[in-house]
Design an enzyme around this catalytic site. Structure first.
Site, mmCIF file in Angstrom:
data_model
loop_
_atom_site.group_PDB
_atom_site.id
_atom_site.type_symbol
_atom_site.label_atom_id
_atom_site.label_comp_id
_atom_site.label_asym_id
_atom_site.label_seq_id
_atom_site.Cartn_x
_atom_site.Cartn_y
_atom_site.Cartn_z
ATOM 1 N N ASP A 84 56.884 12.752 -37.378
ATOM 2 C CA ASP A 84 58.192 12.367 -36.995
ATOM 3 C C ASP A 84 59.422 12.159 -38.245
ATOM 4 O O ASP A 84 59.021 11.696 -39.011
ATOM 5 C CB ASP A 84 57.786 11.417 -37.036
ATOM 6 C CG ASP A 84 58.607 10.314 -35.953
ATOM 7 O OD1 ASP A 84 59.511 11.003 -35.402
ATOM 8 O OD2 ASP A 84 59.046 8.937 -35.811
ATOM 9 N N ASN A 121 57.736 16.625 -24.999
ATOM 10 C CA ASN A 121 58.795 17.116 -25.817
ATOM 11 C C ASN A 121 59.658 17.844 -24.518
ATOM 12 O O ASN A 121 60.584 18.368 -25.662
ATOM 13 C CB ASN A 121 58.279 17.719 -27.204
ATOM 14 C CG ASN A 121 57.839 16.445 -28.165
ATOM 15 O OD1 ASN A 121 56.991 16.945 -29.145
ATOM 16 N ND2 ASN A 121 58.726 15.880 -28.122
#
Length: 246
Positions: free
Chosen positions: A21, A69
């Protein structure tokens, strides 16, 4: 003292999973577009894979692309898919030289045809490698994985191939995408966020969680060593007391 030399190679986690991340925030800090962060993040992937292979980690799973995503801007998705293809092409020699087997979990059929083709080619070429398994979570969501496992088991019961009394934790594990991988021992998340984000919910039941503020594009071998040392300094009781373990 070098952090690597402090690691007890007899107490290594058998399976490390990483939520990579912070790519977008790294790019924003540099004044770049988000895609630049993803491109820079490929260096972190390479360093992490090499470090795990050097240490003797058996299994490494990287959260590369989640089911959620797909909701990101089209340009970013296209860049991520192109990076996946180009990275697989570039790293095939590294995987072969280091005896690393590549696998993938998730709804891989949702990936663009070009990405699917490149992925399957690398999986096929590395299938006999033994030193380490590198697993990419692509178009992956843990809740979807568990739902799919329940559907498969329900169908077996419906068709009479399985009695409901035979359903247990082991059976559910056998029907997950990760059926050939052990449960996660150490879960690492970069960027300072402290949540799981629908990643390997079943498999991390007894994992040690490690959160670092380092953004993924800045993550290097030393940061991995820090996480492993932190893991090795914890007492893993699995429901027992400290006295029982001693």
């Amino acid at each position: 003292m070098n952090l690597k030399t402090q690691i007890n190679t007899k107490k290594l986690p058998k399976h490390i999973a990483i939520i990579m991340d912070g790519n977008g925030r790294w790019a924003k800090k540099q004044g770049f577009l988000r895609v630049a962060g993803h491109e820079r993040g490929t260096k972190s992937v390479r360093e992490t894979v090499e470090a795990c292979a050097e240490l003797g980690i058996d299994n490494l799973t990287l959260f590369a692309f989640s089911t959620e995503n797909w909701n990101r801007p089209k340009l970013e998705i296209k860049t991520l898919m192109n990076l996946l293809v180009s990275s697989l092409k570039k790293e095939i020699s590294t995987l072969m030289d280091n005896d690393i087997k590549l696998t993938a979990i998730g709804c891989v059929d949702n990936l663009p045809q070009k990405a699917q083709k490149e992925l399957q080619e690398v999986i096929e070429k590395t299938k006999d490698n033994k030193l380490m398994t590198l697993c990419l979570a692509l178009s992956y969501g843990a809740r979807e994985e568990i739902v799919n496992a329940v559907k498969k088991i329900s169908l077996q019961v419906k068709e009479g191939d399985l009695d409901q009394t035979q359903i247990d934790e082991a059976l559910l594990s056998e029907n997950l995408y990760t059926q050939n991988l052990p449960d996660v021992d150490l879960l690492i998340r970069t960027s300072g966020e402290q949540r799981i984000s629908n990643f390997l919910l079943w498999q991390i039941a007894y994992a040690e969680l490690y959160f670092t503020k380092i953004l993924w594009p800045d993550f290097r071998k030393e940061h991995l060593y820090e996480a492993i040392l932190n893991y090795q300094n914890r007492e893993r009781r699995f429901g027992k007391t400290s006295e029982q373990l001693s």
